[in-house]
Design a protein around this motif. Structure first.
Motif, PDB file in Angstrom:
ATOM      1  N   GLN A   1      40.317   5.881  -6.223  1.00 40.96           N
ATOM      2  CA  GLN A   1      39.587   6.378  -7.667  1.00 40.96           C
ATOM      3  C   GLN A   1      40.240   7.516  -7.289  1.00 40.96           C
ATOM      4  O   GLN A   1      39.664   7.768  -9.230  1.00 40.96           O
ATOM      5  CB  GLN A   1      38.062   5.786  -7.345  1.00 40.96           C
ATOM      6  N   GLY A   2      40.398   8.570  -6.735  1.00 51.73           N
ATOM      7  CA  GLY A   2      40.837   9.739  -6.955  1.00 51.73           C
ATOM      8  C   GLY A   2      39.016  10.523  -6.834  1.00 51.73           C
ATOM      9  O   GLY A   2      39.519  12.294  -6.973  1.00 51.73           O
ATOM     10  N   ARG A   3      38.099  10.709  -7.319  1.00 46.40           N
ATOM     11  CA  ARG A   3      36.744  11.365  -6.851  1.00 46.40           C
ATOM     12  C   ARG A   3      37.002  12.377  -5.484  1.00 46.40           C
ATOM     13  O   ARG A   3      36.015  13.276  -4.910  1.00 46.40           O
ATOM     14  CB  ARG A   3      35.692  11.074  -7.254  1.00 46.40           C
ATOM     15  N   PHE A   4      37.271  11.740  -4.427  1.00 47.65           N
ATOM     16  CA  PHE A   4      37.126  11.690  -2.730  1.00 47.65           C
ATOM     17  C   PHE A   4      38.400  12.916  -3.050  1.00 47.65           C
ATOM     18  O   PHE A   4      39.274  12.551  -1.734  1.00 47.65           O
ATOM     19  CB  PHE A   4      37.304  11.061  -1.914  1.00 47.65           C
TER      20      PHE A   4
ATOM     21  N   LEU B   1      24.970   6.777   1.716  1.00 44.62           N
ATOM     22  CA  LEU B   1      25.723   5.274   0.990  1.00 44.62           C
ATOM     23  C   LEU B   1      24.280   5.337  -0.027  1.00 44.62           C
ATOM     24  O   LEU B   1      25.224   5.115  -0.981  1.00 44.62           O
ATOM     25  CB  LEU B   1      24.859   3.742   1.278  1.00 44.62           C
ATOM     26  N   GLY B   2      23.091   6.163  -0.318  1.00 46.99           N
ATOM     27  CA  GLY B   2      21.856   6.523  -1.034  1.00 46.99           C
ATOM     28  C   GLY B   2      21.591   4.644  -0.964  1.00 46.99           C
ATOM     29  O   GLY B   2      21.756   3.698  -0.912  1.00 46.99           O
ATOM     30  N   ILE B   3      21.454   4.254  -2.542  1.00 44.20           N
ATOM     31  CA  ILE B   3      21.168   2.554  -2.595  1.00 44.20           C
ATOM     32  C   ILE B   3      22.325   2.278  -3.325  1.00 44.20           C
ATOM     33  O   ILE B   3      22.370   0.728  -2.991  1.00 44.20           O
ATOM     34  CB  ILE B   3      20.000   3.044  -4.234  1.00 44.20           C
TER      35      ILE B   3
ATOM     36  N   GLY C   1      38.135  -2.836  -6.955  1.00 44.35           N
ATOM     37  CA  GLY C   1      36.856  -1.648  -8.079  1.00 44.35           C
ATOM     38  C   GLY C   1      36.954  -0.228  -7.796  1.00 44.35           C
ATOM     39  O   GLY C   1      38.430   0.515  -7.438  1.00 44.35           O
ATOM     40  N   GLN C   2      35.882   0.391  -7.966  1.00 43.16           N
ATOM     41  CA  GLN C   2      35.989   1.786  -7.929  1.00 43.16           C
ATOM     42  C   GLN C   2      36.234   2.031  -5.939  1.00 43.16           C
ATOM     43  O   GLN C   2      34.907   2.979  -5.709  1.00 43.16           O
ATOM     44  CB  GLN C   2      34.782   2.494  -8.333  1.00 43.16           C
TER      45      GLN C   2
ATOM     46  N   GLY D   1      30.704   3.493  -4.265  1.00 38.66           N
ATOM     47  CA  GLY D   1      29.836   3.542  -4.650  1.00 38.66           C
ATOM     48  C   GLY D   1      28.835   5.007  -4.415  1.00 38.66           C
ATOM     49  O   GLY D   1      27.336   4.503  -4.322  1.00 38.66           O
ATOM     50  N   PRO D   2      29.332   5.489  -3.109  1.00 35.60           N
ATOM     51  CA  PRO D   2      28.248   6.112  -2.427  1.00 35.60           C
ATOM     52  C   PRO D   2      27.295   7.169  -3.014  1.00 35.60           C
ATOM     53  O   PRO D   2      28.209   7.809  -3.600  1.00 35.60           O
ATOM     54  CB  PRO D   2      29.242   6.476  -0.902  1.00 35.60           C
ATOM     55  N   THR D   3      26.229   7.791  -2.560  1.00 34.32           N
ATOM     56  CA  THR D   3      25.990   9.166  -3.090  1.00 34.32           C
ATOM     57  C   THR D   3      26.597  10.427  -2.260  1.00 34.32           C
ATOM     58  O   THR D   3      26.870  11.325  -3.449  1.00 34.32           O
ATOM     59  CB  THR D   3      23.986   9.621  -2.591  1.00 34.32           C
ATOM     60  N   ALA D   4      26.904  10.498  -1.305  1.00 31.49           N
ATOM     61  CA  ALA D   4      27.900  11.549  -0.780  1.00 31.49           C
ATOM     62  C   ALA D   4      28.753  10.889   0.176  1.00 31.49           C
ATOM     63  O   ALA D   4      28.767  10.155   0.734  1.00 31.49           O
ATOM     64  CB  ALA D   4      27.343  12.520   0.130  1.00 31.49           C
TER      65      ALA D   4
END
Ligand SMILES: [Zn+2]
Length: 263
Positions: A29-32, A66-68, A86-87, A103-106
């Motif tokens: 996804q590119g964000r990490f 993971l968060g919610i 998916g993302q 979809g993790p929080t962190a």
């Protein structure tokens, strides 16, 4: 949100699939973007404290919460890894297995000093081996110092790590404790029982991958409707006394309890 047993279970799975293997770590996804800081290194070990997971690579650590909405997807393969769906924030890839994090929080790369800081902030974890009783002692020391309601205290990750809404409700029911009782007024022997019971029930959760809390229903895979004493049973008769199970909000989270059994 997953409770601590799920995260410990994931850490065990990670260790089993990937320990001592060199992993390609990427971010479809590119964000990490920090994935490059660990990619190509061997995974040394995987560990969990409460709801946080730590993946120890040779020269850095990946921390995941993971968060919610966060989820892991694992797959084994023979020829080629499945295409990310998916993302996918982070992908951990060996020659035969893949773990995708969605979809993790962190999800971040940290060093060992930062690991120590995060761990110091988290409360004692009833799933950690505690041969010298130090984790329990930390829990009791924190409990002695606060007047916040025990039902709220158990949800504080700095007080006891890994407990969520299901275990909170069920632990208090099993010990017959009123969730509104100020924590410092709960007798020490009852606090010890909560701790030991948390450890006992959460180990079952790690082993089975589902939360079971009801005596006589701790084996096998009972139907969801048979698993709990009070959780999500508001308005239904208490399994012990027959009174209606109560639902109320305690600092924005749903609290289930029996006003008769938990005086
Ligand atoms: Zn009852």
């Amino acid at each position: 949100m997953p409770e601590g047993h799920t995260v410990h279970r994931t850490a065990n799975k990670f260790a089993k699939l990937f320990a001592n293997k060199q992993l390609e770590v990427s971010s479809p996804q590119g964000r990490f973007t920090d994935s490059r800081l660990v990619s190509g290194q061997q995974l040394v070990s995987a560990d969990a404290i409460g709801k946080q997971m730590f993946l120890f690579f040779e020269h850095a650590v990946v921390r995941v919460h993971l968060g919610i909405y966060g989820k892991w997807r694992f797959a084994n393969f023979d020829d080629a890894a499945p295409v990310p769906v998916g993302q996918v924030r982070a992908r951990f890839l060996s020659e035969t297995a893949v773990a995708d994090l969605v979809g993790p929080t962190a999800c971040e790369v940290i060093d060992s000093d930062q690991v120590a800081l995060v761990q110091a902030r988290l409360g004692p974890d009833p799933l950690r081996q505690d041969l010298d009783g130090l984790e329990l002692a930390r829990f009791l020391a924190k409990a002695a110092k606060t007047r916040v309601a025990i039902g709220q205290f158990l949800m504080n990750q700095a007080a006891i790590a890994g407990i969520g809404n299901v275990y909170r409700a069920e632990l208090l029911f099993r010990q017959g404790i009123n969730p509104h009782l100020p924590t410092n007024l709960v007798p020490t022997e009852l606090l010890e029982k909560i701790w030991q019971d948390a450890s006992f029930l959460m180990q079952i959760g790690v082993k089975k991958g589902i939360m079971l809390t009801r005596e006589g229903h701790l084996n096998g895979r009972p139907a969801l409707a048979d698993r709990y004493y009070v959780y999500k049973r508001e308005g239904l008769p208490c399994r012990i006394c027959g009174a209606e199970v109560s639902l109320e909000l305690m600092s924005t989270r749903k609290l289930y309890w029996c006003r008769t059994c938990q005086k």
